[in-house]
Design an enzyme around this catalytic site. Structure first.
Site, PDB file in Angstrom:
ATOM      1  CG  ASP A  32      46.055  36.734  36.427  1.00 37.96           C
ATOM      2  OD1 ASP A  32      46.198  37.948  36.234  1.00 37.96           O
ATOM      3  OD2 ASP A  32      45.614  36.240  37.482  1.00 37.96           O
ATOM      4  CG  ASP A 233      42.429  36.553  34.614  1.00 46.21           C
ATOM      5  OD1 ASP A 233      43.108  37.457  34.092  1.00 46.21           O
ATOM      6  OD2 ASP A 233      42.595  36.159  35.774  1.00 46.21           O
TER       7      ASP A 233
END
Ligand SMILES: [Mg+2]
Length: 336
Positions: A32, A233
């Protein structure tokens, strides 16, 4: 136990033995961007002015002090970090979508976008080229006019963690495919990826799209690790073969992940893979020795050549050797 115990000493928390055993199998890793590769918090990065910089920043900081915008906070923090004292403001007005206007010690301050300058008939065209350059490198630049004259610009950006570039190059050395994923636009994403040496970028991915990207790689037959910090996430962390949560991130991410990286920096990722490899090698050595004793000992004993006390001692020795070998894991060093 020995392997995960040692990993924990380096701030790498495996939720269970199976995760420690699986981690060495991964061949693709998705990172990420915000909060994982980067610090996730904007910082003042550039000050461009032909005036005295300290004086310029003093006025800019004072004007921005009244704003609650995260970019304004970044500017104020950056100015304070330079030990510049901020004076009070006589008036302040936030102009949503444009910027701010404030009066500081009699100076009429305008700070914001190109459109803000146009709105107040300030000619800042001389600054546009350098402004675009800052924007291309993923920064947010703001123009500053003092008493309706262009005076300079400041830029803020989410900066990269110090350890990110080194960690990415170690992951590549280990033969992993490294991919960065983000909801940001392509240009900002590319700028960050280039700085840390990531070749594969998936930009403008919606929060629910992150898990899809994991599945796509899995469909290609890859073992995928996902590393993230945010609530958005979590689905991808749960979908991945190994989910790794950054310890400075949200509880939801840590809940969904198989491994928590307490140190918050990316060098823990290659360290985790390294610990997993070391542990698996150790387990295989132990199996070899435990079986070795038996395959040698049993036929000899069956043929009557082995006294019972020797057989008993050999049995105990095999356990001792396995435990001693496992304990060697406690001395493993990671690069950190
Ligand atoms: Mg994030």
């Amino acid at each position: 136990m020995a392997g995960s115990g040692r990993a924990a000493e380096f701030g790498i928390l495996f939720k269970g033995g199976e995760h420690l055993e699986q981690t060495h199998r991964i061949d693709a890793i998705i990172l990420d961007k915000t909060g994982t590769v980067t610090k996730g918090k904007p910082e003042l990065t550039d000050v461009l002015t032909e005036r005295n910089e300290a004086e310029f920043l003093r006025l800019v900081g004072a004007a921005e002090k009244n704003s609650e915008h995260p970019l304004a906070e970044a500017i104020v923090e950056g100015v304070k970090a330079k030990h510049i004292e901020l004076p009070g403001t006589d008036s302040f007005e936030a102009i949503p979508g444009f910027g701010i206007r404030a009066v500081v010690e009699g100076s009429d301050m305008l700070i914001g976008t190109r459109r803000l300058m146009d709105k107040f008939n300030v000619d800042a065209t001389e600054a546009y080229a350098s402004m675009s350059k800052l924007e291309e490198s993923g920064k947010t630049a703001m123009l500053v006019a003092i008493n309706h004259e262009y005076a300079g610009m400041v830029a803020v950006a989410d900066t990269i963690k110090d350890s990110s570039a080194a960690a990415v190059s170690r992951l590549k050395e280990m033969g992993l495919q490294v991919i960065m994923i983000t909801g940001d636009n392509e240009r900002t994403a590319r700028a960050i990826a280039d700085q840390v040496g990531i070749d594969h970028v998936r930009a403008e991915v919606l929060p629910e799209g992150k898990a899809e990207e994991v599945k796509k790689l899995q469909a290609e037959g890859k073992k995928v690790a996902m590393v993230g910090d945010g609530i958005n996430d979590a689905p991808a962390l749960a979908t991945a073969d190994i989910g790794m949560a950054i310890g400075t991130g949200t509880d939801v991410a840590m809940e969904a992940a198989d491994v928590t990286l307490m140190r918050g920096d990316l060098s823990s990722i290659p360290d985790a893979i390294f610990m997993s490899r070391k542990t698996m090698r150790n387990i295989k050595q132990n199996l070899f020795w435990a079986l070795g004793y038996n395959t040698l000992g049993i036929p000899i004993a069956a043929l009557g050549f082995l006294a019972p006390w020797v057989a008993g001692a050999a049995m105990a020795l095999s356990s001792v050797s396995v435990v001693l070998n496992a304990l060697r894991l406690q001395r493993v060093k990671v690069r950190g």
